[in-house]
Design an enzyme around this catalytic site. Structure first.
Site, mmCIF file in Angstrom:
data_model
loop_
_atom_site.group_PDB
_atom_site.id
_atom_site.type_symbol
_atom_site.label_atom_id
_atom_site.label_comp_id
_atom_site.label_asym_id
_atom_site.label_seq_id
_atom_site.Cartn_x
_atom_site.Cartn_y
_atom_site.Cartn_z
ATOM 1 N N HIS A 197 0.810 -1.218 0.000
ATOM 2 C CA HIS A 197 0.000 0.000 0.000
ATOM 3 C C HIS A 197 0.847 1.274 0.000
ATOM 4 O O HIS A 197 0.307 2.369 -0.160
ATOM 5 C CB HIS A 197 -0.996 -0.041 1.154
ATOM 6 C CG HIS A 197 -1.964 -1.172 0.981
ATOM 7 N ND1 HIS A 197 -2.920 -1.183 -0.004
ATOM 8 C CD2 HIS A 197 -2.054 -2.371 1.608
ATOM 9 C CE1 HIS A 197 -3.587 -2.322 0.039
ATOM 10 N NE2 HIS A 197 -3.082 -3.072 1.009
ATOM 11 N N TYR B 135 -2.369 4.681 5.936
ATOM 12 C CA TYR B 135 -1.544 3.503 6.259
ATOM 13 C C TYR B 135 -0.359 3.392 5.283
ATOM 14 O O TYR B 135 0.790 3.185 5.701
ATOM 15 C CB TYR B 135 -2.446 2.273 6.199
ATOM 16 C CG TYR B 135 -1.751 0.946 6.190
ATOM 17 C CD1 TYR B 135 -1.089 0.483 7.313
ATOM 18 C CD2 TYR B 135 -1.786 0.125 5.058
ATOM 19 C CE1 TYR B 135 -0.460 -0.762 7.313
ATOM 20 C CE2 TYR B 135 -1.174 -1.118 5.049
ATOM 21 C CZ TYR B 135 -0.505 -1.553 6.171
ATOM 22 O OH TYR B 135 0.110 -2.771 6.163
HETATM 23 C C1 15L Z 1 -1.618 -5.027 3.935
HETATM 24 O O1 15L Z 1 -0.661 -4.273 4.015
HETATM 25 C C2 15L Z 1 -2.423 -5.380 5.118
HETATM 26 O O2 15L Z 1 -1.642 -5.448 6.289
HETATM 27 C C3 15L Z 1 -3.224 -6.637 4.941
HETATM 28 O O3 15L Z 1 -4.211 -6.668 5.944
HETATM 29 C C4 15L Z 1 -3.861 -6.733 3.555
HETATM 30 O O4 15L Z 1 -4.813 -5.704 3.405
HETATM 31 C C5 15L Z 1 -2.796 -6.597 2.507
HETATM 32 O O5 15L Z 1 -2.048 -5.420 2.702
HETATM 33 C C6 15L Z 1 -3.359 -6.614 1.078
HETATM 34 O O6 15L Z 1 -3.090 -5.675 0.328
HETATM 35 O O7 15L Z 1 -4.020 -7.573 0.724
#
Ligand code: 15L
Length: 272
Positions: free
Chosen positions: A111, A134
């Site tokens: 992300h 995030y």
């Molecule tokens: C992440 O960074 C999250 O911690 C996880 O919960 C998922 O959302 C994952 O990415 C994702 O992109 O599938």
């Protein structure tokens, strides 16, 4: 025998790695705000709030390497991200420096670059395109790692983790799935490889539909065993249950991109 500290031991990734790491790192110290509910007698646990530098320093005492999985792991309110992933991440790197820890593996995330379109193949050196508060916090962590590597000689590996789990759970995850055992390999590279100074690697298994150039990880010896395509039918069946998401289906970050999006989704293809 190196002493390894793992933060976020009670979280999703921590819970799985608690089972996989002890044969490799028998001197493993687990940390989180609260202990895991099923903490075993032979596990070492030290509670710490990442927002409190003195507590973080205390858990870094005598530690050789840190696996930093602690913090907020999804999109959240700014105050929560600020405490856990900005202040908490600063505290982690600063405590590591003060206590003479040699290596840190930082759990970054896809992300951090989620607003790259899915047809765009990216490597570790692209400009960040975070898809959430995030994601911004993960770029902050990568920046902290880079600073502490260049200025203080800490050896830092940032893993832009895709989706960690036993199998890919939808169409998007066929491109970014990370098998737990493959994450262990990446952690070992970060904690042990002689050439590590500062690296950004992608946390993904051997996925045919990958969007990421992870050749640097392969150069460092990474040989993932997970193949997302082995679970194609399952992933596509799960995808069929989901409503279309005009924003999330276009970008690598998926639903994180669509969240709170208030632009004109019909123009997306033109802008990118
Ligand atoms: C992440 O960074 C999250 O911690 C996880 O919960 C998922 O959302 C994952 O990415 C994702 O992109 O599938």
């Amino acid at each position: 025998m190196p002493r390894i500290l793992m933060t976020g031991a009670s979280g999703g990734i921590g819970t799985s790695l608690r089972k996989l790491l002890p044969p490799v790192y028998p001197d493993l110290v687990l940390s989180d705000i609260e202990p895991p509910a099923d903490l075993a007698r032979d596990e070492t646990f030290k509670a710490a709030d990442l927002g409190d530098l003195a507590q973080v320093e205390a858990i870094c005492e005598g530690v050789d390497g840190i696996l930093h999985f602690g913090g907020y792991s999804v999109e959240g309110p700014w105050d929560a991200i600020l405490q856990s992933n900005i202040i908490g991440c600063y505290n982690l790197f600063e405590a590591a420096r003060r206590k003479g820890v040699k290596r840190v593996v930082f759990a970054s995330s896809n992300h951090a670059v989620g607003f790259y379109p899915r047809h765009h193949r990216i490597g570790p050196d692209v400009t960040g395109r975070p898809d959430s508060r995030y994601g911004v916090s993960k770029l902050f962590g990568e920046g902290m790692g880079s600073l502490y590597a260049d200025k203080h000689g800490l050896r830092v590996t940032c893993l832009r983790i895709g989706n960690f789990g036993d199998k890919p759970i939808d169409h998007r995850r066929l491109s970014i799935w990370l098998k737990p055992e493959d994450l262990v390999q990446l952690c070992r590279i970060g904690l042990e490889h002689a050439d590590i100074r500062f690296e950004i690697l992608y946390g993904a298994s051997f996925n045919e539909r990958a969007w990421w150039d992870n050749s640097r990880a392969y150069d460092l010896g990474y040989r993932p065993t997970g193949k997302a395509e082995d679970f194609r039918e399952h992933a596509m069946a799960e995808q069929a249950k989901l409503p279309p998401d005009p924003v999330g289906d276009y970008y690598q970050g998926g639903a994180f991109c669509g969240m709170e999006f208030d632009g004109d989704a019909s123009g997306i293809v033109k802008w990118t």
